[in-house]
Design a protein around this motif. Sequence first.
Motif, PDB file in Angstrom:
ATOM      1  N   VAL A 201      -4.113  -0.421  -1.754  1.00 33.88           N
ATOM      2  CA  VAL A 201      -5.084   0.017  -0.924  1.00 33.88           C
ATOM      3  C   VAL A 201      -6.137  -0.926  -0.640  1.00 33.88           C
ATOM      4  O   VAL A 201      -6.520  -1.378   0.536  1.00 33.88           O
ATOM      5  CB  VAL A 201      -5.603   1.339  -1.629  1.00 33.88           C
ATOM      6  N   ILE A 202      -6.620  -1.647  -1.662  1.00 37.73           N
ATOM      7  CA  ILE A 202      -7.839  -2.854  -1.502  1.00 37.73           C
ATOM      8  C   ILE A 202      -7.277  -3.696  -0.642  1.00 37.73           C
ATOM      9  O   ILE A 202      -7.780  -4.281   0.225  1.00 37.73           O
ATOM     10  CB  ILE A 202      -8.257  -3.354  -2.890  1.00 37.73           C
ATOM     11  N   CYS A 203      -5.775  -4.355  -0.928  1.00 39.46           N
ATOM     12  CA  CYS A 203      -5.657  -5.376  -0.280  1.00 39.46           C
ATOM     13  C   CYS A 203      -5.072  -5.219   1.385  1.00 39.46           C
ATOM     14  O   CYS A 203      -5.625  -5.862   2.219  1.00 39.46           O
ATOM     15  CB  CYS A 203      -4.161  -5.988  -0.916  1.00 39.46           C
TER      16      CYS A 203
ATOM     17  N   ALA B 271      -4.340   1.179  -6.417  1.00 43.00           N
ATOM     18  CA  ALA B 271      -5.816   0.421  -6.390  1.00 43.00           C
ATOM     19  C   ALA B 271      -5.477  -0.878  -5.794  1.00 43.00           C
ATOM     20  O   ALA B 271      -6.190  -1.228  -4.501  1.00 43.00           O
ATOM     21  CB  ALA B 271      -6.574   0.220  -7.523  1.00 43.00           C
ATOM     22  N   MET B 272      -4.803  -1.696  -6.141  1.00 41.00           N
ATOM     23  CA  MET B 272      -4.590  -2.923  -5.368  1.00 41.00           C
ATOM     24  C   MET B 272      -4.064  -2.824  -4.088  1.00 41.00           C
ATOM     25  O   MET B 272      -4.191  -3.707  -3.036  1.00 41.00           O
ATOM     26  CB  MET B 272      -3.688  -3.992  -6.282  1.00 41.00           C
TER      27      MET B 272
ATOM     28  N   LEU C 118      -3.240 -12.410  -1.394  1.00 40.77           N
ATOM     29  CA  LEU C 118      -3.329 -11.064  -1.826  1.00 40.77           C
ATOM     30  C   LEU C 118      -2.014 -10.517  -2.039  1.00 40.77           C
ATOM     31  O   LEU C 118      -1.673  -9.852  -3.170  1.00 40.77           O
ATOM     32  CB  LEU C 118      -3.959 -10.101  -0.739  1.00 40.77           C
TER      33      LEU C 118
ATOM     34  N   ALA D 189       0.947  -1.174   0.227  1.00 43.30           N
ATOM     35  CA  ALA D 189       0.119   0.098   0.006  1.00 43.30           C
ATOM     36  C   ALA D 189       0.880   1.380   0.095  1.00 43.30           C
ATOM     37  O   ALA D 189       0.600   2.232  -0.686  1.00 43.30           O
ATOM     38  CB  ALA D 189      -0.944   0.177   1.352  1.00 43.30           C
TER      39      ALA D 189
ATOM     40  N   CYS E 131      -2.434   0.799 -11.070  1.00 39.01           N
ATOM     41  CA  CYS E 131      -2.822  -0.631 -10.459  1.00 39.01           C
ATOM     42  C   CYS E 131      -2.351  -0.779  -9.302  1.00 39.01           C
ATOM     43  O   CYS E 131      -2.953  -1.609  -8.362  1.00 39.01           O
ATOM     44  CB  CYS E 131      -2.386  -1.676 -11.656  1.00 39.01           C
TER      45      CYS E 131
ATOM     46  N   GLN F 150      -0.467  -9.419  -5.635  1.00 43.63           N
ATOM     47  CA  GLN F 150       0.348  -8.144  -5.936  1.00 43.63           C
ATOM     48  C   GLN F 150       1.869  -8.471  -6.843  1.00 43.63           C
ATOM     49  O   GLN F 150       2.204  -7.692  -7.707  1.00 43.63           O
ATOM     50  CB  GLN F 150       0.763  -7.427  -4.801  1.00 43.63           C
TER      51      GLN F 150
ATOM     52  N   THR G 167      -6.777  -2.962   3.108  1.00 45.95           N
ATOM     53  CA  THR G 167      -8.065  -2.617   3.495  1.00 45.95           C
ATOM     54  C   THR G 167      -8.714  -4.000   3.989  1.00 45.95           C
ATOM     55  O   THR G 167      -9.157  -4.263   5.139  1.00 45.95           O
ATOM     56  CB  THR G 167      -8.905  -2.002   2.855  1.00 45.95           C
ATOM     57  N   LEU G 168      -8.739  -4.913   3.080  1.00 47.46           N
ATOM     58  CA  LEU G 168      -9.065  -6.243   3.368  1.00 47.46           C
ATOM     59  C   LEU G 168      -8.227  -7.094   4.322  1.00 47.46           C
ATOM     60  O   LEU G 168      -8.973  -7.634   5.416  1.00 47.46           O
ATOM     61  CB  LEU G 168      -8.977  -7.115   2.001  1.00 47.46           C
TER      62      LEU G 168
END
Length: 415
Positions: A114-116, A111-112, A182, A19, A108, A186, A118-119
């Motif tokens: 931050v999403i990862c 986005a990935m 995750l 991130a 990419c 990445q 967060t999850l």
Amino acid sequence: MRQKIARVAREQGQLLAGAAIGLAAPFLLLLMLISVPASLAGGLGILLFVTVAWLTRRLADLQRRRATTVLGGPVTSPYSPLPTGILARTRALLGDPATWRDLTWLPCQFAMGVICVTLGLGLWLAAVQCMFAPLLRVLLPARTTFDPVVLEITGRSGPLTWLLVPVGVGLVLLAYRLPRHLVTGQARLASALLGPTSTARLTARVDRLTATRAAAVDASAVELRRVERDLHDGAQVRLVAATMNLGIAEDVIDADPASAKALMAEAKAGVGVALTELRDLVRGIHPPVLADRGLAGAVQALALTSGIPIELDLRLDRRLAAPVESAAYFVIAESLANAIRHSGAHRIQVAVAVAGDGDALRITVHDDGRGGADPSRGTGLRGIQRRLSAFDGTLSITSPPDGPTVLDMELPCAS
């Protein structure tokens, strides 16, 4: 348990690192956009563009190293060497497809990443809230400014909060297992966007093969000159001398039989020496034992003639193609000669085996000598590299200053 906790912490750290790398993307992309109009206004943006491209490449290199660690295989850099001079460097960067692939990777990764993260963190937080929902209901019976989400969802219903406990257990399992996938995702994104394209790999392979074939041709020319020199200065001289002695003996055999006999004996001795030299020369081109007994027998013969103990581990279930056997024999012979002459080793281990699906011959030569082997300081290792490169083979050298030295070699041998 301690190992599992360490694994969770390590994976969460990797998600946070991903991130953090992604968060640099908006700033770099903004600077890249600013560099376009700035270049039109006095050319100041050229320096900004080069700087942003350099920073992006360093960031991409960092992600490549992380991806290499995760995937267990190299994610190589696709960058071409940059010329000197700001304008020439700018043109090279603009024309290099890797520059634009890096810029595609930035959003990419943002986005990935931050999403990862967060999850990864959100699942643990949700799991804890679900598992302790009944306790939270008891501790917070009335509404507060910042109510836990689980209490908002259940409306502080006792039965519903207890139903969330098994949900929390499931979320714990998911939170434990999902982050590694995750992180791998990445890494695969980096491999797809930051690694060399198939065209680039093919171009690099063609260039490498062109260079190795040229080196092989040069090595063959040198070898032919050596054979010619050895024949001219060795066996040919002795055979000519023997012919002259036989001619003189023929002339004097009636008048002086004793002298003729001595000349014929001298000619016989010269022919014997010439035959020995020819055998040695043939052995240097293609040893007869290699043709008769194969690679395993030839390596065993090498070990028997060595002055120090050699341990052999030969796992060959079939004869290989003659050029492959010849190349393998000579790289082993050269490796042993180097170890005996330069390393001061007391024991050498040689392992030869057909690896994988039978499409590669793997050779390992290990000695307990002083170490410090460096191809740049001697012709022996460079000769091994040239012989292997002619077959698109590889050489890996591990030789710390105090030893031991390990040569790992691989030769394609698919039939």
